[in-house]
Write a protein that holds these residues in place. Structure first.
Motif, PDB file in Angstrom:
ATOM      1  N   TYR A  66      27.764  65.906  74.595  1.00  0.00           N
ATOM      2  CA  TYR A  66      26.679  65.232  74.637  1.00  0.00           C
ATOM      3  C   TYR A  66      25.714  64.958  73.520  1.00  0.00           C
ATOM      4  CZ  TYR A  66      21.319  65.462  76.041  1.00  0.00           C
ATOM      5  OH  TYR A  66      20.128  65.475  76.101  1.00  0.00           O
ATOM      6  N   LEU A  67      25.178  64.000  73.403  1.00  0.00           N
ATOM      7  CA  LEU A  67      24.438  63.318  72.323  1.00  0.00           C
ATOM      8  C   LEU A  67      22.884  63.450  72.713  1.00  0.00           C
ATOM      9  CD1 LEU A  67      27.238  61.678  72.479  1.00  0.00           C
ATOM     10  CD2 LEU A  67      25.904  60.432  70.571  1.00  0.00           C
ATOM     11  N   SER A  68      22.281  64.342  72.100  1.00  0.00           N
ATOM     12  CA  SER A  68      20.733  64.538  72.169  1.00  0.00           C
ATOM     13  C   SER A  68      19.802  63.363  71.381  1.00  0.00           C
ATOM     14  CB  SER A  68      20.396  65.911  71.723  1.00  0.00           C
ATOM     15  OG  SER A  68      20.312  65.951  70.281  1.00  0.00           O
TER      16      SER A  68
ATOM     17  N   TYR B  81      23.191  61.619  65.571  1.00  0.00           N
ATOM     18  CA  TYR B  81      23.575  60.283  65.014  1.00  0.00           C
ATOM     19  C   TYR B  81      24.422  59.519  66.402  1.00  0.00           C
ATOM     20  CZ  TYR B  81      27.061  57.311  62.606  1.00  0.00           C
ATOM     21  OH  TYR B  81      27.847  56.282  62.269  1.00  0.00           O
ATOM     22  N   HIS B  82      24.072  58.495  66.626  1.00  0.00           N
ATOM     23  CA  HIS B  82      24.199  57.851  67.800  1.00  0.00           C
ATOM     24  C   HIS B  82      25.363  56.575  67.933  1.00  0.00           C
ATOM     25  CE1 HIS B  82      21.542  60.089  70.031  1.00  0.00           C
ATOM     26  NE2 HIS B  82      21.882  59.656  71.097  1.00  0.00           N
ATOM     27  N   ARG B  83      26.101  56.403  66.704  1.00  0.00           N
ATOM     28  CA  ARG B  83      27.304  55.697  66.697  1.00  0.00           C
ATOM     29  C   ARG B  83      28.557  56.404  66.900  1.00  0.00           C
ATOM     30  NH1 ARG B  83      25.229  50.715  64.761  1.00  0.00           N
ATOM     31  NH2 ARG B  83      27.164  49.853  64.779  1.00  0.00           N
ATOM     32  N   ILE B  84      29.378  55.517  67.711  1.00  0.00           N
ATOM     33  CA  ILE B  84      30.647  55.990  68.321  1.00  0.00           C
ATOM     34  C   ILE B  84      31.780  55.675  67.545  1.00  0.00           C
ATOM     35  CG2 ILE B  84      31.892  56.378  70.381  1.00  0.00           C
ATOM     36  CD1 ILE B  84      29.451  55.673  71.887  1.00  0.00           C
ATOM     37  N   HIS B  85      32.639  56.557  67.154  1.00  0.00           N
ATOM     38  CA  HIS B  85      33.804  56.024  66.277  1.00  0.00           C
ATOM     39  C   HIS B  85      35.145  56.494  67.131  1.00  0.00           C
ATOM     40  CE1 HIS B  85      31.408  55.557  62.818  1.00  0.00           C
ATOM     41  NE2 HIS B  85      30.426  56.118  63.313  1.00  0.00           N
ATOM     42  N   ALA B  86      36.281  55.770  66.452  1.00  0.00           N
ATOM     43  CA  ALA B  86      37.512  55.865  67.263  1.00  0.00           C
ATOM     44  C   ALA B  86      38.008  57.304  66.905  1.00  0.00           C
ATOM     45  CB  ALA B  86      38.581  54.919  66.802  1.00  0.00           C
ATOM     46  N   PRO B  87      38.452  58.266  67.825  1.00  0.00           N
ATOM     47  CA  PRO B  87      38.877  59.619  67.857  1.00  0.00           C
ATOM     48  C   PRO B  87      40.182  59.729  67.161  1.00  0.00           C
ATOM     49  CG  PRO B  87      38.735  58.876  69.977  1.00  0.00           C
ATOM     50  CD  PRO B  87      38.478  57.785  69.435  1.00  0.00           C
ATOM     51  N   ALA B  88      41.101  58.556  67.074  1.00  0.00           N
ATOM     52  CA  ALA B  88      42.455  58.440  66.665  1.00  0.00           C
ATOM     53  C   ALA B  88      42.881  57.093  66.478  1.00  0.00           C
ATOM     54  CB  ALA B  88      43.424  59.145  67.817  1.00  0.00           C
ATOM     55  N   SER B  89      43.832  56.780  65.875  1.00  0.00           N
ATOM     56  CA  SER B  89      44.275  55.488  65.248  1.00  0.00           C
ATOM     57  C   SER B  89      45.198  54.873  66.358  1.00  0.00           C
ATOM     58  CB  SER B  89      44.890  55.536  64.137  1.00  0.00           C
ATOM     59  OG  SER B  89      44.253  55.784  63.029  1.00  0.00           O
TER      60      SER B  89
ATOM     61  N   PHE C 163      25.294  54.076  71.205  1.00  0.00           N
ATOM     62  CA  PHE C 163      24.292  54.081  72.358  1.00  0.00           C
ATOM     63  C   PHE C 163      22.947  53.851  71.946  1.00  0.00           C
ATOM     64  CE2 PHE C 163      27.239  57.710  73.902  1.00  0.00           C
ATOM     65  CZ  PHE C 163      27.423  57.175  75.258  1.00  0.00           C
ATOM     66  N   GLU C 164      22.094  53.238  72.806  1.00  0.00           N
ATOM     67  CA  GLU C 164      20.690  52.892  72.617  1.00  0.00           C
ATOM     68  C   GLU C 164      20.124  54.092  73.333  1.00  0.00           C
ATOM     69  OE1 GLU C 164      20.193  49.015  73.731  1.00  0.00           O
ATOM     70  OE2 GLU C 164      21.056  48.031  71.904  1.00  0.00           O
ATOM     71  N   PHE C 165      19.626  55.352  72.624  1.00  0.00           N
ATOM     72  CA  PHE C 165      19.253  56.465  73.120  1.00  0.00           C
ATOM     73  C   PHE C 165      20.421  57.598  73.500  1.00  0.00           C
ATOM     74  CE2 PHE C 165      14.630  56.430  72.501  1.00  0.00           C
ATOM     75  CZ  PHE C 165      14.512  54.975  72.299  1.00  0.00           C
ATOM     76  N   GLY C 166      19.971  58.695  73.982  1.00  0.00           N
ATOM     77  CA  GLY C 166      20.790  59.938  74.084  1.00  0.00           C
ATOM     78  C   GLY C 166      21.842  59.662  75.225  1.00  0.00           C
ATOM     79  N   SER C 167      22.965  59.874  74.988  1.00  0.00           N
ATOM     80  CA  SER C 167      23.939  60.012  76.278  1.00  0.00           C
ATOM     81  C   SER C 167      25.138  61.027  76.105  1.00  0.00           C
ATOM     82  CB  SER C 167      24.247  58.634  76.220  1.00  0.00           C
ATOM     83  OG  SER C 167      25.066  58.467  77.596  1.00  0.00           O
ATOM     84  N   THR C 168      26.353  60.463  76.631  1.00  0.00           N
ATOM     85  CA  THR C 168      27.418  61.321  76.446  1.00  0.00           C
ATOM     86  C   THR C 168      28.606  60.626  76.515  1.00  0.00           C
ATOM     87  OG1 THR C 168      26.452  63.223  77.722  1.00  0.00           O
ATOM     88  CG2 THR C 168      28.871  63.041  78.314  1.00  0.00           C
ATOM     89  N   VAL C 169      29.603  61.168  75.685  1.00  0.00           N
ATOM     90  CA  VAL C 169      31.080  60.792  75.793  1.00  0.00           C
ATOM     91  C   VAL C 169      32.180  61.680  76.483  1.00  0.00           C
ATOM     92  CG1 VAL C 169      32.804  60.248  74.181  1.00  0.00           C
ATOM     93  CG2 VAL C 169      30.631  59.311  73.809  1.00  0.00           C
TER      94      VAL C 169
END
Length: 263
Positions: free
Chosen positions: A132-134, A138-146, A224-230
């Motif tokens: 959960y991102l409040s 920081y709201h950019r999402i990155h690759a968790p693995a190659s 994300f544009e504002f808080g959300s969840t991955v």
């Protein structure tokens, strides 16, 4: 607290047109006047932003800001699965016969989360994280693995809040909200990165108009544009989590969540 009343208000405010209005304001030039106030309210460290606060043309541009280089080092082990985001862990555990169990008191099926994709069979006994991102994060999402981008899917849906109230008081939010799903093919198997939209999130966007065929661990994926969840899923039998992680743990983008390995 009158929970049925608040649920009704949440149902009414989950309409996409409300999020569009909020998003339009956040993208307007007028909204830049609120950046400093927003940062102070949520305790966002301005010194970490890539640019000076005066250079951001809107609240949305500030919210989706990049960080200064080096602030989020990527774990060095090549087989590490790293957190794609700065977040609070609100759910984690083994997927049992296709079920994500006890996520804020509710169970979710992989089938519904992945919109009945044929790929769900790969995750029936895998592992999951709900991150959960409040608004502070920081709201950019990155690759968790190659790995190679195997498939991507946009799933239309609602925009219920994904905070504690939304996950506990609303029905099956993670699988009813709008989602952007990216499947990554690692050397040891598949990983699914499910970006879940939320109230006041006008959209979930990929970092570039044309998603590359291959992603490198820690590379830009989306924002994300504002808080959300991955929701992060790993294929059955290819992942062992860090022993010290637990519900309520805070993680930073690039921090190791555990190790990927052969089945």
């Amino acid at each position: 607290m009158n929970r049925p009343f608040f649920r009704l208000l949440t149902e009414l405010s989950s309409r996409k047109w409300i999020s569009r209005i909020t998003g339009a304001f956040a993208q307007s030039g007028v909204s830049r006047l609120f950046i400093r106030r927003f940062a102070k309210l949520y305790g966002i460290p301005l010194k970490d932003a890539e640019k000076h606060v005066s250079e951001y043309r809107s609240l949305n541009e500030f919210f989706t800001r990049r960080l200064k280089p080096g602030l989020r080092p990527i774990h060095e082990h090549p087989d590490s699965l790293v957190s794609p985001v700065d977040a609070l862990i609100t759910g984690m555990g083994r997927i049992e016969s296709g079920q994500l169990l006890r996520v804020k008191g509710q169970d979710y099926s992989v089938d519904e989360l992945l919109n009945m994709s044929p790929r769900t069979v790969n995750y029936k006994h895998g592992y999951f994280f709900v991150l959960y991102l409040s608004p502070t994060d920081y709201h950019r999402i990155h690759a968790p693995a190659s790995g190679a981008v195997l498939e991507k899917e946009h799933v239309p849906g609602k925009v219920y809040p994904v905070n504690d109230f939304g996950l506990t008081q609303m029905r099956r939010v993670l699988s009813r909200n709008e989602r952007l799903i990216t499947y990554i093919g690692h050397a040891f198997g598949e990983i699914a990165v499910v970006k879940v939209g939320a109230m006041n999130v006008s959209s979930i966007r990929y970092a570039s108009a044309n998603l590359p065929d291959r992603l490198e661990r820690g590379g830009d994926l989306a924002y994300f544009e504002f808080g959300s969840t991955v929701v992060l899923l790993t294929e059955s039998g290819i992942f062992t989590p860090r022993e010290d992680l637990k519900l309520g743990s805070k993680v930073k983008m690039g921090e190791e969540l555990g190790r990927l390995h052969e089945k």
